[in-house]
Structure formats: C-alpha cells, structure tokens
Design a protein around this motif. Sequence first.
Motif, PDB file in Angstrom:
ATOM      1  N   SER A  13      -1.886   4.997   7.192  1.00 46.95           N
ATOM      2  CA  SER A  13      -1.800   4.360   5.880  1.00 46.95           C
ATOM      3  C   SER A  13      -0.405   4.507   5.280  1.00 46.95           C
ATOM      4  O   SER A  13       0.065   3.612   4.606  1.00 46.95           O
ATOM      5  N   VAL A  14       0.260   5.630   5.551  1.00 44.76           N
ATOM      6  CA  VAL A  14       1.630   5.799   5.073  1.00 44.76           C
ATOM      7  C   VAL A  14       2.546   4.812   5.784  1.00 44.76           C
ATOM      8  O   VAL A  14       3.387   4.174   5.166  1.00 44.76           O
ATOM      9  N   THR A  16       1.687   1.952   7.044  1.00 46.71           N
ATOM     10  CA  THR A  16       1.348   0.621   6.555  1.00 46.71           C
ATOM     11  C   THR A  16       2.040   0.363   5.221  1.00 46.71           C
ATOM     12  O   THR A  16       2.592  -0.717   5.003  1.00 46.71           O
ATOM     13  N   ALA A  17       2.037   1.342   4.340  1.00 47.74           N
ATOM     14  CA  ALA A  17       2.707   1.185   3.049  1.00 47.74           C
ATOM     15  C   ALA A  17       4.209   0.976   3.245  1.00 47.74           C
ATOM     16  O   ALA A  17       4.827   0.165   2.558  1.00 47.74           O
ATOM     17  N   SER A  21       6.179  -2.361   2.175  1.00 48.37           N
ATOM     18  CA  SER A  21       7.342  -2.235   1.305  1.00 48.37           C
ATOM     19  C   SER A  21       8.577  -2.855   1.961  1.00 48.37           C
ATOM     20  O   SER A  21       9.333  -3.584   1.310  1.00 48.37           O
TER      21      SER A  21
END
Length: 135
Positions: A13-14, A16-17, A21
């Motif tokens: 998830s990190v 993906t963020a 971004s």
Amino acid sequence: MSGALAGPVLQASVETAAVVSGVLVFLVSFLVGTVAIALGAQVLVDRDTGFRRAAVTALIGALVYALVGVFLGWIPLLGPVLMLLAWVAVINWQYPGGWGTALGIAFLAWLVAVLILYGLALLGIATDAFGIPGV
C-alpha cells in the motif's frame, strides 16, 4: 500467520501511494510543460499549431534533454549548453520558422512554465514542468 502477511500488505500500500503520487506529479508537470510550449508556439508561429504537437514536443524534448544530459551533461559548461541546444533542436524540428523561432518558443515556454509553477506554488502545489528544462 496473519502477522506475517501484514508486512507485505502494508508495504504494497505504501508503494501504491508512491506510484499514485508519482503519476500525479508527472501528469501535472507534463500538463504545465505542454501548455507552456503550446502558448509559446502560438505566440511566435502565428497560427494554431495544436495542443497535441506541444504534448509530443514536451515528451520528446524531455527525453532528448535527459539523454544528452546522461551522455554529455557531465562536461563542464559545454554539457548544459548542449542539453539546452538539443531541447531547442526538438522545438525547431516540431515547429516552422527556423532556429530563431525555436529559441523564442523555448524562452516563452520557460517563462510561461515559471509563471504557472509560481501560481501553483501559491496554491500549495509544488511541482516542476516536464519538458521544460530548468523549471
């Protein structure tokens, strides 16, 4: 067993963020660069040259600028000049009018990009201009 799976899920998830971004920064930067080149070309070429041509110019110009930078950018003084010359050469290739017009489009594109980025900075959006060197 659930503790072992929590690490990779959180890590994904990190990442993906970070990807989301990065994509947003690229899109805003690409849009700023494209608009800047389009406005510069419209002012100096004195006819509608199209937004698509400006987008292609921004993409190819950024790629050529980066490639020349990788291979020749390390040469003191000459490297950055060659990088800028390569970017202007892409503009000259894409738009009619010769080298003088290409230099004018490059300068106006740089100026427009600086003004757009200044406005975005006032709004709290910090980015750069993809396809416009030094901005």
